[in-house]
Design a protein around this motif. Structure first.
Motif, PDB file in Angstrom:
ATOM      1  N   LYS A  55      26.043  15.752  14.880  1.00 50.88           N
ATOM      2  CA  LYS A  55      26.766  15.815  13.610  1.00 50.88           C
ATOM      3  C   LYS A  55      26.060  14.976  12.557  1.00 50.88           C
ATOM      4  O   LYS A  55      25.166  14.192  12.861  1.00 50.88           O
ATOM      5  CB  LYS A  55      28.199  15.327  13.777  1.00 50.88           C
ATOM      6  CG  LYS A  55      28.304  13.850  14.166  1.00 50.88           C
ATOM      7  CD  LYS A  55      29.747  13.424  14.342  1.00 50.88           C
ATOM      8  CE  LYS A  55      29.816  11.972  14.816  1.00 50.88           C
ATOM      9  NZ  LYS A  55      31.169  11.508  14.960  1.00 50.88           N
ATOM     10  N   SER A  56      26.491  15.129  11.310  1.00 46.30           N
ATOM     11  CA  SER A  56      26.049  14.275  10.209  1.00 46.30           C
ATOM     12  C   SER A  56      27.159  13.286   9.911  1.00 46.30           C
ATOM     13  O   SER A  56      28.331  13.640   9.928  1.00 46.30           O
ATOM     14  CB  SER A  56      25.783  15.107   8.952  1.00 46.30           C
ATOM     15  OG  SER A  56      24.690  15.942   9.154  1.00 46.30           O
ATOM     16  N   GLU A  57      26.736  12.057   9.628  1.00 46.72           N
ATOM     17  CA  GLU A  57      27.723  11.017   9.359  1.00 46.72           C
ATOM     18  C   GLU A  57      27.103   9.971   8.436  1.00 46.72           C
ATOM     19  O   GLU A  57      26.060   9.411   8.758  1.00 46.72           O
ATOM     20  CB  GLU A  57      28.139  10.374  10.686  1.00 46.72           C
ATOM     21  CG  GLU A  57      29.274   9.405  10.613  1.00 46.72           C
ATOM     22  CD  GLU A  57      29.651   8.923  12.007  1.00 46.72           C
ATOM     23  OE1 GLU A  57      29.259   7.803  12.366  1.00 46.72           O
ATOM     24  OE2 GLU A  57      30.321   9.690  12.728  1.00 46.72           O
ATOM     25  N   ARG A 101      16.832  20.016   7.967  1.00 49.68           N
ATOM     26  CA  ARG A 101      18.140  20.600   8.233  1.00 49.68           C
ATOM     27  C   ARG A 101      18.265  20.800   9.746  1.00 49.68           C
ATOM     28  O   ARG A 101      18.015  21.878  10.255  1.00 49.68           O
ATOM     29  CB  ARG A 101      18.279  21.929   7.517  1.00 49.68           C
ATOM     30  CG  ARG A 101      17.979  21.841   6.040  1.00 49.68           C
ATOM     31  CD  ARG A 101      19.000  22.571   5.230  1.00 49.68           C
ATOM     32  NE  ARG A 101      18.700  22.613   3.813  1.00 49.68           N
ATOM     33  CZ  ARG A 101      18.873  21.615   2.978  1.00 49.68           C
ATOM     34  NH1 ARG A 101      19.307  20.480   3.413  1.00 49.68           N
ATOM     35  NH2 ARG A 101      18.609  21.735   1.687  1.00 49.68           N
ATOM     36  N   HIS A 130      21.941  11.587  10.566  1.00 51.14           N
ATOM     37  CA  HIS A 130      22.144  12.621  11.574  1.00 51.14           C
ATOM     38  C   HIS A 130      22.275  11.964  12.941  1.00 51.14           C
ATOM     39  O   HIS A 130      21.531  11.049  13.272  1.00 51.14           O
ATOM     40  CB  HIS A 130      20.974  13.614  11.582  1.00 51.14           C
ATOM     41  CG  HIS A 130      20.892  14.427  10.330  1.00 51.14           C
ATOM     42  ND1 HIS A 130      21.707  15.503  10.103  1.00 51.14           N
ATOM     43  CD2 HIS A 130      20.101  14.317   9.248  1.00 51.14           C
ATOM     44  CE1 HIS A 130      21.415  16.028   8.930  1.00 51.14           C
ATOM     45  NE2 HIS A 130      20.435  15.317   8.391  1.00 51.14           N
ATOM     46  N   LYS A 180      19.547  17.228  21.123  1.00 47.97           N
ATOM     47  CA  LYS A 180      20.561  18.119  20.555  1.00 47.97           C
ATOM     48  C   LYS A 180      21.228  17.439  19.369  1.00 47.97           C
ATOM     49  O   LYS A 180      21.666  16.294  19.462  1.00 47.97           O
ATOM     50  CB  LYS A 180      21.605  18.479  21.603  1.00 47.97           C
ATOM     51  CG  LYS A 180      22.644  19.446  21.095  1.00 47.97           C
ATOM     52  CD  LYS A 180      23.613  19.833  22.170  1.00 47.97           C
ATOM     53  CE  LYS A 180      24.619  20.829  21.592  1.00 47.97           C
ATOM     54  NZ  LYS A 180      25.609  21.210  22.554  1.00 47.97           N
ATOM     55  N   TRP A 181      21.302  18.155  18.241  1.00 49.07           N
ATOM     56  CA  TRP A 181      21.985  17.647  17.064  1.00 49.07           C
ATOM     57  C   TRP A 181      23.478  17.666  17.325  1.00 49.07           C
ATOM     58  O   TRP A 181      24.021  18.637  17.846  1.00 49.07           O
ATOM     59  CB  TRP A 181      21.650  18.511  15.842  1.00 49.07           C
ATOM     60  CG  TRP A 181      22.316  18.061  14.587  1.00 49.07           C
ATOM     61  CD1 TRP A 181      21.889  17.087  13.745  1.00 49.07           C
ATOM     62  CD2 TRP A 181      23.532  18.560  14.027  1.00 49.07           C
ATOM     63  NE1 TRP A 181      22.756  16.952  12.695  1.00 49.07           N
ATOM     64  CE2 TRP A 181      23.778  17.844  12.835  1.00 49.07           C
ATOM     65  CE3 TRP A 181      24.435  19.537  14.403  1.00 49.07           C
ATOM     66  CZ2 TRP A 181      24.883  18.080  12.028  1.00 49.07           C
ATOM     67  CZ3 TRP A 181      25.542  19.785  13.604  1.00 49.07           C
ATOM     68  CH2 TRP A 181      25.756  19.047  12.428  1.00 49.07           C
ATOM     69  N   SER A 234      18.596  22.271  18.937  1.00 51.61           N
ATOM     70  CA  SER A 234      18.678  21.957  20.356  1.00 51.61           C
ATOM     71  C   SER A 234      17.368  22.387  20.998  1.00 51.61           C
ATOM     72  O   SER A 234      16.962  23.544  20.872  1.00 51.61           O
ATOM     73  CB  SER A 234      19.854  22.693  21.001  1.00 51.61           C
ATOM     74  OG  SER A 234      19.934  22.367  22.365  1.00 51.61           O
ATOM     75  N   GLU A 286      20.865  20.850  11.643  1.00 52.13           N
ATOM     76  CA  GLU A 286      22.118  21.392  12.155  1.00 52.13           C
ATOM     77  C   GLU A 286      21.836  22.476  13.202  1.00 52.13           C
ATOM     78  O   GLU A 286      20.978  23.323  13.016  1.00 52.13           O
ATOM     79  CB  GLU A 286      22.974  21.968  11.016  1.00 52.13           C
ATOM     80  CG  GLU A 286      23.488  20.919  10.054  1.00 52.13           C
ATOM     81  CD  GLU A 286      22.479  20.498   9.004  1.00 52.13           C
ATOM     82  OE1 GLU A 286      21.342  20.994   8.994  1.00 52.13           O
ATOM     83  OE2 GLU A 286      22.827  19.621   8.186  1.00 52.13           O
ATOM     84  N   ASN A 287      22.547  22.407  14.292  1.00 54.24           N
ATOM     85  CA  ASN A 287      22.429  23.348  15.418  1.00 54.24           C
ATOM     86  C   ASN A 287      21.085  23.255  16.141  1.00 54.24           C
ATOM     87  O   ASN A 287      20.734  24.140  16.906  1.00 54.24           O
ATOM     88  CB  ASN A 287      22.682  24.790  14.961  1.00 54.24           C
ATOM     89  CG  ASN A 287      24.042  24.923  14.315  1.00 54.24           C
ATOM     90  OD1 ASN A 287      25.025  24.384  14.816  1.00 54.24           O
ATOM     91  ND2 ASN A 287      24.101  25.609  13.186  1.00 54.24           N
TER      92      ASN A 287
END
Length: 140
Positions: A119-121, A82, A125, A116-117, A87, A84-85
């Motif tokens: 987005k997901s697409e 996971r 990631h 740095k993350w 960095s 997300e966020n």
């Protein structure tokens, strides 16, 4: 079905790998199902004997069972990822040493890498990677 004459040193595993069959037990199962009783495989392969090999459609069917030993959940635990966020900044040092009988030279390159993350697409990631703060040092 293909008829293969077993070579010295071949195993069910090596032949399965060659034909991209994930579980070697299915090679033995297939052969024993279609061969004559005197050609049954019990343990090791015997050089110069026939081995019946399944066609590509049967191989796909066997592989779709997803029960090869390397697919065992114990060997492949689900890892949570996971990002997300996420960095983080990492320090990187590359050293190059050149030696001969007369002298020794060392080059050092240091820099930082920012990860740095974004987005997901499409089940992937996206990260931003950036190298900065380069510094070189040459020692003779």
């Amino acid at each position: 079905m293909i008829v293969h004459f077993i070579l010295s040193g071949e195993t069910l595993e090596s032949i399965s790998e060659e034909i991209q069959l994930e579980n070697p037990e299915y090679l033995k199962e297939f052969h024993n199902k279609y061969c004559a009783r005197e050609d049954f495989i019990y343990d090791d392969l015997i050089p110069r004997k026939k081995l019946l090999i399944p066609d590509i459609d049967k191989i796909r069917e066997y592989n779709s069972r997803n029960d090869a030993y390397f697919k065992n959940p114990r060997l492949n635990p689900v890892l949570s990822f996971r990002p997300e966020n996420f960095s983080k900044i990492y320090a990187v040092t590359n050293k190059e040493i050149e030696e001969n009988s007369l002298d020794r030279k060392q080059n050092t390159l240091t820099y930082t890498v920012s990860v740095k993350w974004i987005k997901s697409e499409d089940r992937s990631h996206i990260f931003h990677l950036f190298k900065n703060t380069f510094q070189t040092n040459r020692e003779a």
